[in-house]
Design a protein around this motif. Structure first.
Motif, PDB file in Angstrom:
ATOM      1  N   LYS A 160      54.476  66.538 -46.517  1.00  0.00           N
ATOM      2  CA  LYS A 160      53.027  66.434 -46.691  1.00  0.00           C
ATOM      3  C   LYS A 160      52.377  67.438 -45.771  1.00  0.00           C
ATOM      4  O   LYS A 160      53.012  67.878 -44.809  1.00  0.00           O
ATOM      5  N   PRO A 161      51.127  67.829 -46.057  1.00  0.00           N
ATOM      6  CA  PRO A 161      50.548  68.888 -45.233  1.00  0.00           C
ATOM      7  C   PRO A 161      50.348  68.423 -43.797  1.00  0.00           C
ATOM      8  O   PRO A 161      49.957  67.284 -43.557  1.00  0.00           O
ATOM      9  N   VAL A 162      50.633  69.320 -42.856  1.00  0.00           N
ATOM     10  CA  VAL A 162      50.342  69.045 -41.453  1.00  0.00           C
ATOM     11  C   VAL A 162      48.939  69.573 -41.210  1.00  0.00           C
ATOM     12  O   VAL A 162      48.701  70.766 -41.307  1.00  0.00           O
ATOM     13  N   SER A 163      48.011  68.679 -40.958  1.00  0.00           N
ATOM     14  CA  SER A 163      46.614  69.086 -40.870  1.00  0.00           C
ATOM     15  C   SER A 163      45.778  67.985 -40.248  1.00  0.00           C
ATOM     16  O   SER A 163      46.140  66.818 -40.292  1.00  0.00           O
ATOM     17  N   GLU A 164      44.679  68.399 -39.665  1.00  0.00           N
ATOM     18  CA  GLU A 164      43.742  67.436 -39.095  1.00  0.00           C
ATOM     19  C   GLU A 164      42.550  67.206 -40.028  1.00  0.00           C
ATOM     20  O   GLU A 164      41.631  66.473 -39.693  1.00  0.00           O
ATOM     21  N   LEU A 165      42.550  67.856 -41.172  1.00  0.00           N
ATOM     22  CA  LEU A 165      41.386  67.752 -42.060  1.00  0.00           C
ATOM     23  C   LEU A 165      41.295  66.360 -42.688  1.00  0.00           C
ATOM     24  O   LEU A 165      42.310  65.751 -43.006  1.00  0.00           O
ATOM     25  N   PRO A 166      40.063  65.867 -42.870  1.00  0.00           N
ATOM     26  CA  PRO A 166      39.882  64.561 -43.505  1.00  0.00           C
ATOM     27  C   PRO A 166      40.302  64.594 -44.974  1.00  0.00           C
ATOM     28  O   PRO A 166      40.270  65.651 -45.614  1.00  0.00           O
ATOM     29  N   GLU A 167      40.697  63.436 -45.482  1.00  0.00           N
ATOM     30  CA  GLU A 167      41.211  63.341 -46.842  1.00  0.00           C
ATOM     31  C   GLU A 167      40.452  62.306 -47.670  1.00  0.00           C
ATOM     32  O   GLU A 167      40.092  61.248 -47.170  1.00  0.00           O
ATOM     33  N   ILE A 168      40.234  62.643 -48.938  1.00  0.00           N
ATOM     34  CA  ILE A 168      39.689  61.690 -49.909  1.00  0.00           C
ATOM     35  C   ILE A 168      40.726  61.558 -51.021  1.00  0.00           C
ATOM     36  O   ILE A 168      41.115  62.565 -51.630  1.00  0.00           O
ATOM     37  N   ALA A 169      41.179  60.342 -51.276  1.00  0.00           N
ATOM     38  CA  ALA A 169      42.228  60.134 -52.274  1.00  0.00           C
ATOM     39  C   ALA A 169      41.648  59.585 -53.569  1.00  0.00           C
ATOM     40  O   ALA A 169      40.663  58.835 -53.560  1.00  0.00           O
ATOM     41  N   PHE A 170      42.270  59.969 -54.683  1.00  0.00           N
ATOM     42  CA  PHE A 170      41.831  59.546 -56.012  1.00  0.00           C
ATOM     43  C   PHE A 170      42.911  58.701 -56.650  1.00  0.00           C
ATOM     44  O   PHE A 170      44.059  59.130 -56.765  1.00  0.00           O
ATOM     45  N   SER A 171      42.527  57.500 -57.055  1.00  0.00           N
ATOM     46  CA  SER A 171      43.499  56.529 -57.544  1.00  0.00           C
ATOM     47  C   SER A 171      43.087  55.982 -58.899  1.00  0.00           C
ATOM     48  O   SER A 171      41.906  55.816 -59.193  1.00  0.00           O
ATOM     49  N   GLY A 172      44.062  55.697 -59.726  1.00  0.00           N
ATOM     50  CA  GLY A 172      43.741  55.099 -61.021  1.00  0.00           C
ATOM     51  C   GLY A 172      44.977  55.030 -61.886  1.00  0.00           C
ATOM     52  O   GLY A 172      45.982  55.688 -61.609  1.00  0.00           O
ATOM     53  N   ARG A 173      44.881  54.231 -62.938  1.00  0.00           N
ATOM     54  CA  ARG A 173      46.059  54.120 -63.775  1.00  0.00           C
ATOM     55  C   ARG A 173      46.244  55.382 -64.607  1.00  0.00           C
ATOM     56  O   ARG A 173      45.308  56.170 -64.779  1.00  0.00           O
ATOM     57  N   SER A 174      47.461  55.545 -65.068  1.00  0.00           N
ATOM     58  CA  SER A 174      47.804  56.715 -65.851  1.00  0.00           C
ATOM     59  C   SER A 174      46.874  56.827 -67.062  1.00  0.00           C
ATOM     60  O   SER A 174      46.544  55.824 -67.694  1.00  0.00           O
TER      61      SER A 174
END
Ligand code: GTP
Ligand code: MG
Length: 210
Positions: free
Chosen positions: A28-42
């Motif tokens: 996974k990326p090594v980074s301090e940047l904030p993340e927003i994840a997107f989730s949902g069914r296929s």
């Protein structure tokens, strides 16, 4: 008199695909940047929504064959934050083992990612939430991560269906009507509302530290 177009809440100046995480312990990326994840069914329209959000034709692959993306894909935006595309869950036409394979990867990511600031949960506006959708919403609530809920493919609802369907969906999910963002990748409806919501998640302090 012409009115100026409302300012774009999220102007995309720079966009990079960083790579995919295939297992809970994988790259996974090594980074301090904030993340927003997107989730949902296929097949909920996640890739289409991401492309619309960043105004690209094919950042994320829109698939004719659902359930193909099995990795967590990371995109860096404006050198400022990461969009994290989680694999779609709950695809019916695969074995039960394959159907459940997403859990350790997705739940592991959500549980441990230090820089996660919020989750955008997608629900197909045309259908009642699935058991997996409820399970995911419960999981997000148990973590306490700030969550935005988006109703996808609203262009498929007729004018008369639209109001009652969205209200019923919000009720089923246990949220207020105005917490649900109606979205269509086809018409572009909801893109700026979603962009605004993402920007506001990013501007809040991390929920993990509170
Ligand atoms: P997987 O990655 O395969 O799990 O799917 P996904 O959630 O990324 O969905 P994707 O964006 O690939 O879209 C799935 C199908 O729904 C495609 O046929 C899209 O064209 C269609 N679709 C996506 N968004 C919309 C929308 O807003 N309106 C309509 N009418 N169709 C849509
Ligand atoms: Mg996809």
């Amino acid at each position: 008199m012409t009115t100026a177009r409302e300012a774009d809440p999220l102007v995309i100046r720079r966009l990079e695909f960083l790579g995919g995480q295939a297992s809970a312990t994988g790259w996974k990326p090594v980074s301090e940047l904030p993340e927003i994840a997107f989730s949902g069914r296929s097949n909920v329209g996640k890739s289409s929504l991401l492309n619309k959000l960043v105004r690209r034709k094919a950042l994320a692959r829109v698939s004719g064959t659902p359930g193909k993306t099995r990795e967590i894909n990371f995109f860096r935006v404006n050198d400022a934050f990461h969009l994290v595309d989680l694999p779609g869950y709950g695809y019916a036409r695969v074995s039960k083992t394959a159907r459940n394979a997403w859990r350790p990867l997705i739940e592991g990511y959500l549980r441990t990612s230090k820089h996660l600031r919020g989750v955008v949960q997608l629900i197909d506006a045309r259908h009642a939430p699935s058991a997996d959708d409820f399970r995911m919403m419960d999981f997000l609530a148990s973590l306490g991560v700030p969550t935005i809920v988006v109703a996808t493919k609203v262009d498929k609802l007729s004018r008369s269906e639209r109001g009652p369907t969205l209200t019923a969906l919000a009720t089923q999910l246990g949220i207020e009507d105005d917490q649900l963002i109606p979205f269509s990748a086809r018409t572009g409806e909801g893109r700026d509302d979603l962009a605004q919501a993402v920007v506001s998640l990013l501007s809040q302090p991390s929920w993990r530290e509170s």
